[in-house]
Structure formats: structure tokens, C-alpha cells
Design a protein around this motif. Structure first.
Motif: not given
Ligand code: BEZ
Length: 237
Positions: A140-148
Motif C-alpha cells: 500500500f502506497f499511502i500519501d502524506p495526508k493518509g490517503i491510499i
């Protein structure tokens, strides 16, 4: 399968908020994804400790940890094993295993203990057609805002391609930083795709006056984006 007691948990999807959890790891407790606010995270699962494919993957990932950290990305692993198994396995990796010239490798990123399968189930890492007791190789790649932002699943028998995992991370960051998309097999330095013309006027203009773009047709235009520019945008964070 015991269908009466089987709780339906939807699989997380691209664009969803990363499911929250607290867990014990080899680096202490974590509160996910809150502890990683402002950072990219690759959350990945593996089937079991003390298994060969997983061992090759952990050595490779640990060797690349700095490269991912330089791109503002933390690694977090998980398997349906207990903490002491994790600790013993990571000690064995460091003390005994040399793989493709990588040796004395210390796994410094957290490895979640998930005997209860609480986290694995939340993230759709248990896929009963493959195994009902072991997690598949999920990424899972999760961005700095916690979105997948991206999800890749591999079966038990297939070790992951770490160049591809890095490429996905850099591709996502490039899309965000430059407002572009990336074509097949894109690597930093290759041309990128500019947003498709949203009106007949823009489509006409693109075909008549392409400027610094190369247009295969009105809906498919690319432009140059230097590798240095990409890496500067990504590595500066
Ligand atoms: C492995 O990592 O080698 C492995 C783990 C579970 C099933 C098959 C292979």
C-alpha cells in the motif's frame, strides 16, 4: 469456511483514507497512519517469518531503506507472526544471511506483529483463496495526508520487484508535484503526459501550435521533464 462468523470487511481502495490501527512492532508501538502524518508510507505484508522469499525481500527492502527515506517515504512491514518470532528472524537476517552481496543487514523499519490478523484483515491482506492464515504480499502506497494512492498485490510464491515499488512512489510524487501523468514504463527523465485538452479550442490549439509539447493526437500530448527537476522536487522534501 465458517460463514456465520466471517465478518465482512471491505477491501481498502485507491483514494480511501488508510484504515487506522494501533500495533506493536519491532520498533515499539505505532499509531497508524497518524504517526506518519506528512510522510509517504509503504505499508507491506509478507506471508511468514523465516521463509526464503520473505527473507530475500526483507534484505532488499532494508538495503533500500535510505533511498526510500530520501524520497520522504517510510517503510512498515507486517506478517501474521508474533513479536519474538519477528525479533529472532531479523537477528538471523543480520547475523547469518548474505544475499546477492547484501550482508550484515539491519532491518530498522517497524515490523508489525499481527497474530490476531486485525490489521491484515482491515487491509485485505488475507486472501483466503491463496491462504487463510498467511498474508499475501500486499503493498500500500499511502500519501502524506493518509490517503491510499496505489495498491499492488503479489501471491505467496512471487517476490516483489523493488525497482517497480520505487518507480511507483516516484511516479505518484511526480504526478502530484508537476500536475502530469506518466506513460507506460515511465522512468524519471522520460517525457510526461500533460492533462488532456478539456475543450475543442484547446484541442485545436494543441494540434496547430504544440509549443514544447509533442502531440500524438489532440488527446495525447507529452512534454519533457528533466530527471534532475523530478529528483529535485522529490528529494527536497
Ligand atoms: C516464502 O517467503 O518463501 C514463502 C512464504 C509462504 C509461502 C511460500 C513461500
Amino acid at each position: 469456511m465458517d460463514t456465520e462468523n466471517t465478518q465482512f470487511i471491505p477491501m481498502p481502495r485507491i483514494g480511501d483514507k488508510a484504515p487506522e490501527f494501533k500495533a506493536v512492532t519491532t520498533q515499539g508501538e505505532i499509531n497508524f497512519p497518524v504517526d506518519y502524518d506528512g510522510k509517504w508510507v509503504i505499508l507491506f505484508s509478507h506471508p511468514a517469518d523465516f521463509t526464503p522469499v520473505c527473507t530475500s525481500e526483507f534484505i532488499t527492502f532494508a538495503s533500500l531503506e535510505k533511498k526510500f527515506a530520501d524520497a520522504n517515504c517510510n517503510l512498515v512491514g507486517l506478517s501474521v507472526d508474533g513479536l519474538y518470532s519477528h525479533i529472532a528472524w531479523l537477528r538471523t537476517i543480520k547475523e547469518k544471511i548474505e544475499y546477492k552481496g547484501m550482508k550484515d543487514v539491519e532491518v530498522k523499519f517497524p515490523l508489525i506483529e499481527d497474530i490476531t490478523m486485525n490489521v491484515a484483515k482491515k487491509y485485505g491482506m488475507i486472501q483466503p483463496g491463496e491462504s487463510s492464515t498467511k498474508a499475501v504480499r500486499a503493498v500500500f502506497f499511502i500519501d502524506p495526508k493518509g490517503i491510499i494512492r496505489a495498491i499492488i498485490y503479489y501471491p505467496l510464491s512471487l517476490g516483489r520487484n523493488f525497482d517497480e515499488l520505487y518507480r511507483v512512489l516516484i511516479g505518484l510524487q511526480t504526478a502530484d508535484a508537476f500536475g502530469v501523468a506518466t506513460p507506460a514504463d515511465w522512468q524519471p527523465g522520460d517525457d510526461v503526459i500533460v492533462p488532456t485538452a478539456g475543450s475543442c479550442g484547446v484541442a485545436k490549439e494543441r494540434m496547430e501550435n504544440k509549443g514544447d509539447m509533442h502531440c500524438y493526437d489532440w488527446f495525447f500530448c507529452t512534454k519533457k521533464l528533466d530527471k534532475e527537476k523530478v529528483m529535485k522536487a522529490i528529494l527536497k522534501k
